[in-house]
Design an enzyme around this catalytic site. Structure first.
Site, short mmCIF file in Angstrom:
data_model
loop_
_atom_site.label_atom_id
_atom_site.label_comp_id
_atom_site.label_asym_id
_atom_site.label_seq_id
_atom_site.Cartn_x
_atom_site.Cartn_y
_atom_site.Cartn_z
N THR A 1 53.66 -57.66 -36.57
CA THR A 1 53.22 -55.72 -36.03
C THR A 1 54.90 -55.81 -35.35
O THR A 1 54.97 -56.34 -34.22
CB THR A 1 52.40 -55.37 -35.44
OG1 THR A 1 51.15 -55.98 -36.01
CG2 THR A 1 52.85 -54.21 -35.21
N ARG B 1 33.53 -26.69 -50.77
CA ARG B 1 33.91 -26.89 -51.88
C ARG B 1 32.06 -26.35 -52.60
O ARG B 1 30.82 -26.80 -52.41
CB ARG B 1 33.99 -28.37 -52.01
CG ARG B 1 34.04 -28.90 -53.47
CD ARG B 1 34.92 -28.36 -54.36
NE ARG B 1 34.40 -29.08 -55.68
CZ ARG B 1 35.43 -29.16 -56.73
NH1 ARG B 1 36.11 -27.70 -56.63
NH2 ARG B 1 35.32 -29.74 -58.10
N GLU C 1 43.19 -59.05 -35.83
CA GLU C 1 42.14 -59.53 -34.69
C GLU C 1 41.23 -59.77 -34.96
O GLU C 1 39.97 -59.31 -34.01
CB GLU C 1 42.02 -58.14 -33.75
CG GLU C 1 43.95 -57.36 -33.43
CD GLU C 1 44.18 -57.41 -31.67
OE1 GLU C 1 43.05 -57.23 -31.06
OE2 GLU C 1 44.76 -56.80 -31.40
N GLY D 1 45.89 -68.96 -39.74
CA GLY D 1 45.29 -67.15 -39.24
C GLY D 1 44.25 -67.02 -38.15
O GLY D 1 44.40 -66.76 -36.78
N SER E 1 49.60 -66.05 -34.94
CA SER E 1 49.91 -66.06 -36.31
C SER E 1 50.55 -66.90 -37.19
O SER E 1 51.88 -66.33 -37.44
CB SER E 1 49.38 -65.08 -38.02
OG SER E 1 47.58 -63.79 -37.17
N PRO F 1 51.61 -68.44 -41.26
CA PRO F 1 51.28 -68.49 -42.33
C PRO F 1 49.50 -69.75 -42.71
O PRO F 1 48.92 -69.81 -43.68
CB PRO F 1 51.99 -69.13 -43.29
CG PRO F 1 53.36 -69.05 -42.67
CD PRO F 1 53.08 -68.78 -41.60
N ARG G 1 40.24 -56.45 -27.94
CA ARG G 1 39.52 -55.39 -28.78
C ARG G 1 38.25 -54.45 -28.69
O ARG G 1 38.37 -53.88 -29.91
CB ARG G 1 38.29 -57.04 -28.92
CG ARG G 1 38.77 -57.90 -29.74
CD ARG G 1 37.50 -59.53 -29.76
NE ARG G 1 38.33 -59.94 -31.09
CZ ARG G 1 38.32 -61.09 -31.27
NH1 ARG G 1 36.89 -62.19 -30.52
NH2 ARG G 1 38.92 -62.17 -31.55
C1 LIG Z 1 49.40 -55.19 -41.03
C2 LIG Z 1 48.90 -56.84 -40.68
C3 LIG Z 1 49.46 -56.95 -39.36
C4 LIG Z 1 48.91 -58.24 -37.96
N1 LIG Z 1 49.59 -57.68 -37.51
C5 LIG Z 1 49.82 -59.07 -36.14
C6 LIG Z 1 50.55 -59.25 -35.12
O1 LIG Z 1 51.04 -58.31 -34.94
N2 LIG Z 1 50.62 -60.25 -34.68
C7 LIG Z 1 50.37 -61.62 -35.19
O2 LIG Z 1 49.60 -62.41 -34.39
N3 LIG Z 1 48.64 -61.62 -36.26
C8 LIG Z 1 48.90 -60.35 -36.86
N4 LIG Z 1 48.43 -60.29 -38.02
C9 LIG Z 1 48.01 -61.32 -38.93
C10 LIG Z 1 46.13 -61.30 -38.34
O3 LIG Z 1 45.33 -61.68 -37.03
C11 LIG Z 1 45.77 -62.18 -39.83
O4 LIG Z 1 45.75 -61.66 -41.19
C12 LIG Z 1 43.99 -62.48 -39.46
O5 LIG Z 1 43.97 -63.20 -37.99
C13 LIG Z 1 43.68 -63.35 -40.70
O6 LIG Z 1 43.79 -64.72 -40.89
P1 LIG Z 1 44.39 -64.86 -41.82
O7 LIG Z 1 44.95 -63.54 -43.25
O8 LIG Z 1 45.22 -65.88 -42.43
O9 LIG Z 1 43.46 -65.06 -43.05
P2 LIG Z 1 42.49 -66.62 -43.42
O10 LIG Z 1 42.00 -66.85 -42.05
O11 LIG Z 1 42.63 -67.49 -43.82
O12 LIG Z 1 40.60 -65.51 -43.65
C14 LIG Z 1 40.48 -65.75 -44.80
C15 LIG Z 1 39.26 -65.17 -45.12
O13 LIG Z 1 38.22 -66.69 -45.06
C16 LIG Z 1 37.07 -65.89 -43.91
N5 LIG Z 1 37.42 -67.06 -42.79
C17 LIG Z 1 37.90 -67.68 -42.37
N6 LIG Z 1 37.32 -68.67 -41.16
C18 LIG Z 1 36.28 -68.78 -41.69
C19 LIG Z 1 35.03 -69.42 -40.82
N7 LIG Z 1 35.01 -70.60 -40.01
N8 LIG Z 1 33.65 -68.84 -41.15
C20 LIG Z 1 33.75 -67.64 -41.70
N9 LIG Z 1 34.81 -67.13 -43.15
C21 LIG Z 1 35.77 -67.61 -42.45
C22 LIG Z 1 38.20 -64.85 -43.16
O14 LIG Z 1 36.76 -64.21 -42.22
C23 LIG Z 1 38.65 -63.71 -43.98
O15 LIG Z 1 37.65 -62.92 -45.26
C24 LIG Z 1 48.12 -59.27 -39.49
C25 LIG Z 1 48.07 -58.47 -39.96
C26 LIG Z 1 47.52 -57.74 -41.34
C27 LIG Z 1 47.47 -57.90 -42.71
#
Ligand SMILES: Cc1cc2nc3c(=O)[nH]c(=O)nc-3n(C[C@H](O)[C@H](O)[C@H](O)COP(=O)(O)OP(=O)(O)OC[C@H]3O[C@@H](n4cnc5c(N)ncnc54)[C@H](O)[C@@H]3O)c2cc1C
Length: 430
Positions: free
Chosen positions: A190, A314, A410, A161, A156, A158, A289
């Site tokens: 992570t 309770r 994931e 995602g 991932s 910024p 998964r």
């Molecule tokens: C605690 C934690 C640990 C993590 N660990 C790792 C790790 O070890 N390695 C790693 O690589 N990443 C890691 N991640 C990142 C994680 O995989 C991403 O946060 C996740 O894939 C979602 O991406 P985003 O946060 O950019 O959300 P976004 O992609 O910006 O999505 C935002 C919202 O829009 C929705 N959305 C986006 N596109 C679509 C679509 N086409 N149709 C419908 N809805 C959509 C999403 O479902 C979500 O509700 C971690 C994140 C956290 C919070």
């Protein structure tokens, strides 16, 4: 009646015949009953979860730090080691891995992730590395019982995602030195920055989108690989999450997982417009998964069990609160949903281990269902505990915070539904 018993006899005879044929062919028999090895591992992990993880859970959630002493304890008993992970994975039924994860995360999800976070990087090396790369890097991901190490998987970014095709981190090949030079910023990794081994997904050809991605191992202490900001989180707070910066980070050519020849062949196929095998990040997520689903199940089961015990103790209005249908039916539904999710997780784990293609996105189904069940069950558990459930004096509040990530990382729930709907329809649903 007579007809049906004849049918039963025939069916039994057919079943026996089918079983003896597949036994003769050496195929594992289908059963939902765990074998003795699986039960022993389940009980061993459960014992550690109950005796070591649970008592430490509240402290490390509050401290929001990596629980090194607990990881060291896990390493001392051999649970945190590449041998144990290899043993879990080697089970031909595929069930040992989800069973072990469910038990550990039943103990506590934050500590569970601190222990299991390494396995995502390991899965990438295992899935994409050559035998030599596996032999070199996987043991280093764990270190030894006396000198414990962690690993991080960094896909991932910024701005990338859900949409991994947006990955900007680049890897350029310096032929003269046989080195890859990586530049970019990884987000939410992570164990990012505190890991011994980082596995980084980078683009070797931006024009090819996610089909131009490759996975690289960043060896320990490589200059140019630094931890960025550590993330403060809602849940899973004992697990370290941070940005990782790659600034002219040079790694030997041998750090490209799978090797350059294989990458060049794949890129050539893509450029010719031929189908290439699935992308680097996606391959890792596909495989992990069901295991991630099992972690969510562990949280859900812990909250359900706590709520059930509480409801039986309770008293309000002169009776146990469980004697009200409103509470008892909620508990019945919680148990029902957990068991249904477990069946999906076990199915996907069995399919994955036995080389069955996820034709209907069964891996996504398992993670989606288990993640949503965990969020729902932990919320219901808070409701059953009433005011106590909302306080940090009782663990279901932490479990609810921990569960929420399972509908996000994931692959978010929306992305899992996208994957399933594309698989069942054949349409490119957007
Ligand atoms: C605690 C934690 C640990 C993590 N660990 C790792 C790790 O070890 N390695 C790693 O690589 N990443 C890691 N991640 C990142 C994680 O995989 C991403 O946060 C996740 O894939 C979602 O991406 P985003 O946060 O950019 O959300 P976004 O992609 O910006 O999505 C935002 C919202 O829009 C929705 N959305 C986006 N596109 C679509 C679509 N086409 N149709 C419908 N809805 C959509 C999403 O479902 C979500 O509700 C971690 C994140 C956290 C919070």
């Amino acid at each position: 009646m007579a007809d049906s018993s004849v049918a039963d006899v025939d069916a039994n005879a057919l079943l026996d015949e089918a079983n003896s044929t597949s036994e003769a062919q050496g195929e594992p028999q289908f059963t939902l009953e765990l074998n003795q090895d699986q039960k022993d591992i389940r009980d061993w992990v459960h014992g550690f979860a109950e005796g070591v993880v649970r008592p430490a859970a509240e402290e490390w959630d509050e401290r929001e730090e990596t629980p090194w002493p607990v990881i060291q304890e896990a390493a001392k008993i051999g649970l945190y080691s590449f041998e144990a992970m290899g043993q879990f994975w080697a089970d031909p039924t595929g069930l040992t891995l989800p069973v072990a994860n469910e038990e550990l995360f039943w103990g506590d999800a934050g500590i569970g992730m601190a222990i299991m976070g390494t396995t995502l990087a390991v899965a990438a090396i295992f899935g994409q590395g050559t035998p030599e790369q596996m032999g070199e890097w996987i043991p280093q991901c764990f270190g030894t019982a006396d000198d414990v190490k962690l690993a991080a998987f960094c896909a991932s970014e910024p701005d990338a995602g859900s949409d991994v095709s947006g990955i900007r981190t680049s890897a350029k090949y310096d032929e003269a030195k046989d080195e890859w030079v990586l530049n970019g910023q990884k987000a939410w990794a992570t164990n990012g920055g505190i890991a011994e081994i980082h596995v980084v997904i980078a683009s070797v050809d931006r024009e090819l989108g996610s089909r131009g991605h490759a996975a690289f191992v960043i060896p320990p202490g490589t200059p140019g690989c630094e931890q960025g900001a550590k993330v403060k989180k809602h849940g899973l707070r004992a697990s370290h999450t941070a940005d990782v910066h790659l600034d002219d980070c040079r790694v030997p050519g041998s750090c490209l997982l799978g090797g350059k020849e294989k990458l060049d062949e794949r890129l050539a196929r893509v450029r010719e417009g031929k189908k290439a095998k699935s992308q680097a990040a996606m391959q890792t997520f596909e495989a992990s998964r069901p295991t991630v689903g099992a972690q969510a199940l562990g949280i859900a089961r812990a909250a359900y069990e706590y709520a059930l015990d509480y409801a039986k103790e309770r008293e309000q209005f002169g009776r146990k609160i469980v004697e009200n249908q409103a509470i008892a039916f909620d508990l019945a539904n919680m148990k029902l949903e957990i068991d249904a999710a477990r069946l999906l997780v076990w199915r996907a784990a069995w399919m994955g281990r036995n080389g069955h293609k996820f034709e209907n996105a069964e891996g996504s189904m398992s993670k989606l269902k288990a993640g949503e069940v965990a969020v729902w069950v932990t919320e219901r558990a808070i409701q059953i505990l009433g005011g106590n459930g909302y306080t940090r004096e009782f663990p279901v509040e932490r479990m609810h915070r921990d569960s929420k990530i399972y509908t996000i990382f994931e692959g978010t729930s929306e992305i899992q539904r996208l994957v399933i709907s594309r698989a069942i329809s054949g349409f490119h649903i957007k």
